[in-house]
Design an enzyme around this catalytic site. Sequence first.
Site, mmCIF file in Angstrom:
data_model
loop_
_atom_site.group_PDB
_atom_site.id
_atom_site.type_symbol
_atom_site.label_atom_id
_atom_site.label_comp_id
_atom_site.label_asym_id
_atom_site.label_seq_id
_atom_site.Cartn_x
_atom_site.Cartn_y
_atom_site.Cartn_z
ATOM 1 N N HIS A 63 0.823 -1.217 0.000
ATOM 2 C CA HIS A 63 0.000 0.000 0.000
ATOM 3 C C HIS A 63 0.858 1.268 0.000
ATOM 4 C CE1 HIS A 63 -2.902 3.036 1.091
ATOM 5 N NE2 HIS A 63 -2.348 3.181 2.274
ATOM 6 N N HIS A 88 3.858 6.807 5.469
ATOM 7 C CA HIS A 88 2.657 7.496 5.958
ATOM 8 C C HIS A 88 1.821 6.718 6.973
ATOM 9 C CE1 HIS A 88 0.244 5.358 2.861
ATOM 10 N NE2 HIS A 88 -0.759 5.600 3.677
ATOM 11 N N GLU A 92 0.758 5.530 12.577
ATOM 12 C CA GLU A 92 -0.586 5.108 12.939
ATOM 13 C C GLU A 92 -0.640 3.622 13.289
ATOM 14 O OE1 GLU A 92 -3.425 6.726 10.253
ATOM 15 O OE2 GLU A 92 -4.857 5.146 10.753
ATOM 16 N N ASP A 93 0.093 2.817 12.542
ATOM 17 C CA ASP A 93 -0.085 1.370 12.661
ATOM 18 C C ASP A 93 1.014 0.621 13.414
ATOM 19 O OD1 ASP A 93 -2.413 1.656 11.293
ATOM 20 O OD2 ASP A 93 -1.569 1.155 9.340
ATOM 21 N N ASP A 159 -3.083 8.610 -1.220
ATOM 22 C CA ASP A 159 -3.479 7.553 -0.286
ATOM 23 C C ASP A 159 -4.941 7.177 -0.535
ATOM 24 O OD1 ASP A 159 -3.437 5.870 1.961
ATOM 25 O OD2 ASP A 159 -4.017 7.503 3.314
HETATM 26 MN MN MN Z 1 -2.738 4.715 3.821
#
Ligand code: MN
Length: 735
Positions: A63, A88, A92-93, A159
């Site tokens: 991704h 990116h 977050e992950d 994105d």
């Molecule tokens: Mn993304």
Amino acid sequence: MSISEFTQRDYEVIARDYADLKEAARKRCTSQEELDVVQKAFDFANEAHKGVRRRSGEPYILHPIAVAKIVVNNIGLGYKSIAAALLHDVVEDTDYTVDDLRNLFGDRIALLVEGLTKIKTVLDNDAKARNRSLQAENFKRILLTLNDDVRVVLIKLADRLHNCRTIEFMPEYKRDKILSETMFIFIPLAHRLGLYEVKSEMEDIWLRYKEPEAFNDINEKINRNIVDKEKEIDDFIDPISAALKAAGFDFEIKKRVKTPYSIWNKMVGKGITFDQIYDLYAVRIIFNPSPDSTESERDQCYHVFSIITDIYRYKPDRIRDWVKHPKNNGYEALHCTLMSHAGIWIEVQIRTKRMNDIAEKGIAAHWAYKKDGFAGEHESEMDKWITKVKEILVNPDVNALELLDIIHNDLNTTDIFIFTPKGEQKRIQKGATALDFAYLIHTEIGNRAIAAKVNMRLVPLSYVLKGGDQVEIITAEAESPKREWLQFVQTHKARNIIMDYLKEKRVTNVELGRKILEEQLEAIGYRINEETLNALMEKHEIYGNPEELYFRIGIGMLKLNNLEDVLRGSIQEKSKSWFSWFLPKGKKDDASINGEEQKFIVADCCNPIPGDSVVGFRAEDGTITVHKKSCPVANNMAAKHGDRIVMPKWEEAAQTSFLIRLSLKGLDRIGIINEITRFISFVMSVNIRRINIATEDGVFEGSIDLYVHDKNDLEKLVRKLRKIEGIQSVVRTDI
Ligand code: MN
């Protein structure tokens, strides 16, 4: 997302995709150091997402790689943006923080990633929080980064595009939410930033899932048409090529077919069929302006125009000179429509290489050319827009939901040119009034305005301006803003100034609003109570805040014209339950709300019928309103309150009939209207509710409202109607 050991095959796919990206990045990067940063970002992200998979089952890292590819190929950004795209989702992950990235990659890249990281706060459930929306808050956050770096928004668009490309792996309700947001805000944004490729791919994906049948149908027709027309187009191009070559131009010619979405949009917007779209094809002439020429770029475009109109006849009313007056997204080109020797109209777009790059890739290409010393009027237009958005963003009173609406409206407006009494040219949005113009000139001129002179004629402040008007504002020293003004001003700037002025008198306005509401309710036999207040607050999306409701009424922002309909609609219709042959499907917790039977309302904005692809929205009391998936109202709702989406399912064998409207056009002959209505009611046994047909100069046009059971029924009817002699088109349109 799930975690599992990667296979040999996974590693191969990752290596292959990254090699592609590297290849593309190499063309953009100016030094080995820059390429090294890209490599380092990939290595870091690859390690951070190791073993993690997407819903589709593929390794997660594919991704970010895909997003980085869009960033470089379709938007044309450089190494910092490529690195940020690769990183990116890391913050977050995974357990890494923005600070970690700052240490490794420096401030700029860390800042870009920070801007791209979503906020994870879960909204609480109390009444006040319902006026907020996580979707809107997230969007506001992204927009706020416009202040620091526009690239955040550009990477976010990349994105989003990749998430759209892979949307088939999402459950249906999430799909609808993502696509609605995309249509509501990301597509207009991509358009405004000139990202044509990104925008049109998003639009086509939107259509493919929102109106699958229409999408397939249009695609099929395009393909068939291309086969049929290919030779005609080539025959059209050949003489152009020869003539341009003879004149010494360095050029290429591209054939363009309208995208499925733009075809669909035109069909729906104009109520026409596929066959009635005459600008299906466009031919694009892209040339490199000769460096030795003394002619300007624009003159060279005209030179090309002159050459091709020696060969073909052109439509005088279809010439568009966007070289002299670029569109507000920076688009430049000279368009004309020519008649081929085979007798079809073909649009020809004349562009230089520079104009073409900007048309396809937008803002980044435009900056690149700017650096190279190209300067034009259009350059400031995009920059001006960004400045305008920044101004909106700094206003602390605007909450995220309002902001979303403001930006959405702003993105969807076009501008016209107005002249001051001294002949100075000013740009203002289409639909703006004389008062908006007054505020555009100066706050004090707006505040003291009493009337205007448009083209020397006296008009009220509410006068809607037309392009080319010359406007003079008449002021008086003792005047001040009036609350009535809010009912007609169109620009955000004017509205804001007036609201600020009135807000200073909030208490008085709240009292006034309450009094106005009380009187109006009494007049139709209602009173201020919980039920009426809730109905009104729901209608106007002010949840649990009666004071705000009074205030808005008090300052005249909220009109109470259809008060009775709002109340009756909300209080009575909700007690109906004759739509119980729906089966809700989708989110698990929707299976039984409050353990009661679901209540459904068919939305009267789009009037879906069984067979249409639909989406539902659950209200506070559990009632579900069902819209067509492509309905703009539903789209707006899903973009802001995605958490209310449910996926209703039509149940078979519905005995209920649904109201729809057919628009008809054709050649008038004696008795044709009679024949149509007789055919509908006697042959097809369909109930007609209303007919509205006008004939003029041998042509008839109009609509018939009738009741059908479902889409099958409707399609059968339309097919048969089209066979009646003289009928040219039959299209279902919104009521
Ligand atoms: Mn993304």
